[in-house]
Scaffold this active site. Structure first.
Site, short mmCIF file in Angstrom:
data_model
loop_
_atom_site.label_atom_id
_atom_site.label_comp_id
_atom_site.label_asym_id
_atom_site.label_seq_id
_atom_site.Cartn_x
_atom_site.Cartn_y
_atom_site.Cartn_z
N GLU A 70 0.81 -1.22 0.00
CA GLU A 70 0.00 0.00 0.00
C GLU A 70 0.85 1.27 0.00
O GLU A 70 0.32 2.37 0.25
CB GLU A 70 -0.93 0.01 1.22
CG GLU A 70 -1.83 -1.20 1.35
CD GLU A 70 -2.95 -1.25 0.32
OE1 GLU A 70 -2.88 -0.53 -0.68
OE2 GLU A 70 -3.90 -2.02 0.53
N TYR A 116 -16.42 16.45 17.45
CA TYR A 116 -15.05 15.96 17.48
C TYR A 116 -14.61 15.43 16.11
O TYR A 116 -13.45 15.56 15.73
CB TYR A 116 -14.91 14.88 18.56
CG TYR A 116 -15.44 15.37 19.87
CD1 TYR A 116 -14.73 16.32 20.61
CD2 TYR A 116 -16.68 14.96 20.34
CE1 TYR A 116 -15.24 16.82 21.80
CE2 TYR A 116 -17.20 15.45 21.52
CZ TYR A 116 -16.47 16.38 22.24
OH TYR A 116 -16.98 16.88 23.41
#
Length: 220
Positions: A70, A116
């Site tokens: 990746e 948040y």
């Protein structure tokens, strides 16, 4: 703490937070023109110094272990913005689940349910499905037209960046929680933060966020 020690400590933390089942996920730090990246096939919680690969920004291996397949995701974040110095890619359960759903909006797969999420992560677009390790994953991330520091990979997981590994892991934890809440409230008469509240949070915390729109994404 050395860069290697930071990577090892971050690997332990993502496993303890439940973000990295098995040998899934990968972490990296940018060190000048080099990327220090977790190696392939290793549990992030049991990494040793010899499990770290050293690459250049084009993915050429300079030293160390065989890198995670990746690596294009990591290089893409570093190429997008020099402020990104660390990248976390994980297959945490709730982010994977939300990555299998239709996105909330073009600019963010995840709705603004808590302050948040908007403050600490910001808009998190859903990138198209590609097989794990496909170089196109990096291309999709680099070319995404939205300002971002996190993205979901369709049917796959999440990738997040930060100024350091602590910040990147904090964002991964917050995104997992936002996705968990998204799943818990799915199908219910839930309340999202309104556009003004989300915009005010984004301004105060310098977080990427834009108003929901049905228009097509702009092209660079």
């Amino acid at each position: 703490m050395s860069a290697i020690d930071e990577l090892l400590a971050a690997g332990v933390r993502v496993v303890e937070e439940g973000l990295s089942p098995g040998t899934s996920g990968n972490l990296s730090l940018r060190d000048g023109d080099r990327i220090l990246l977790s190696g392939t096939g290793v549990s992030l919680g049991r990494m040793r110094p010899e499990d770290i690969a050293v690459l250049d920004l084009d993915g050429r291996v300079l030293d160390g272990a065989k890198p995670s397949k990746e690596w294009p995701l990591h290089a893409a974040f570093y190429r997008r913005d020099d402020r990104h110095r660390a990248v976390v890619h994980v297959h945490s359960p709730s982010t994977v689940a939300v990555s299998c759903l239709e996105p909330w909006a073009e600019h963010s797969a995840v709705p603004p349910l808590t302050p948040y999420f908007v403050m600490r992560v910001g808009q998190t677009p859903l990138l198209p499905y590609r097989p794990p390790g496909d170089p196109g994953l990096g291309e999709d991330l680099r070319e995404c037209p939205w300002e971002l520091r996190a993205a979901l990979l369709a049917n796959h997981g999440s990738v997040l960046a930060g100024a350091d590994l602590g910040e990147a892991v904090d964002r991964a934890v917050e995104l997992e929680e936002a996705c968990r809440i998204t799943l818990l409230t799915s199908g219910l008469a839930r309340r999202e933060l309104d556009a003004d509240a989300a915009a005010a949070l984004a301004r105060r915390w310098s977080s990427p966020w834009r108003e929901r729109t049905t228009l097509s994404a702009p092209r660079r």
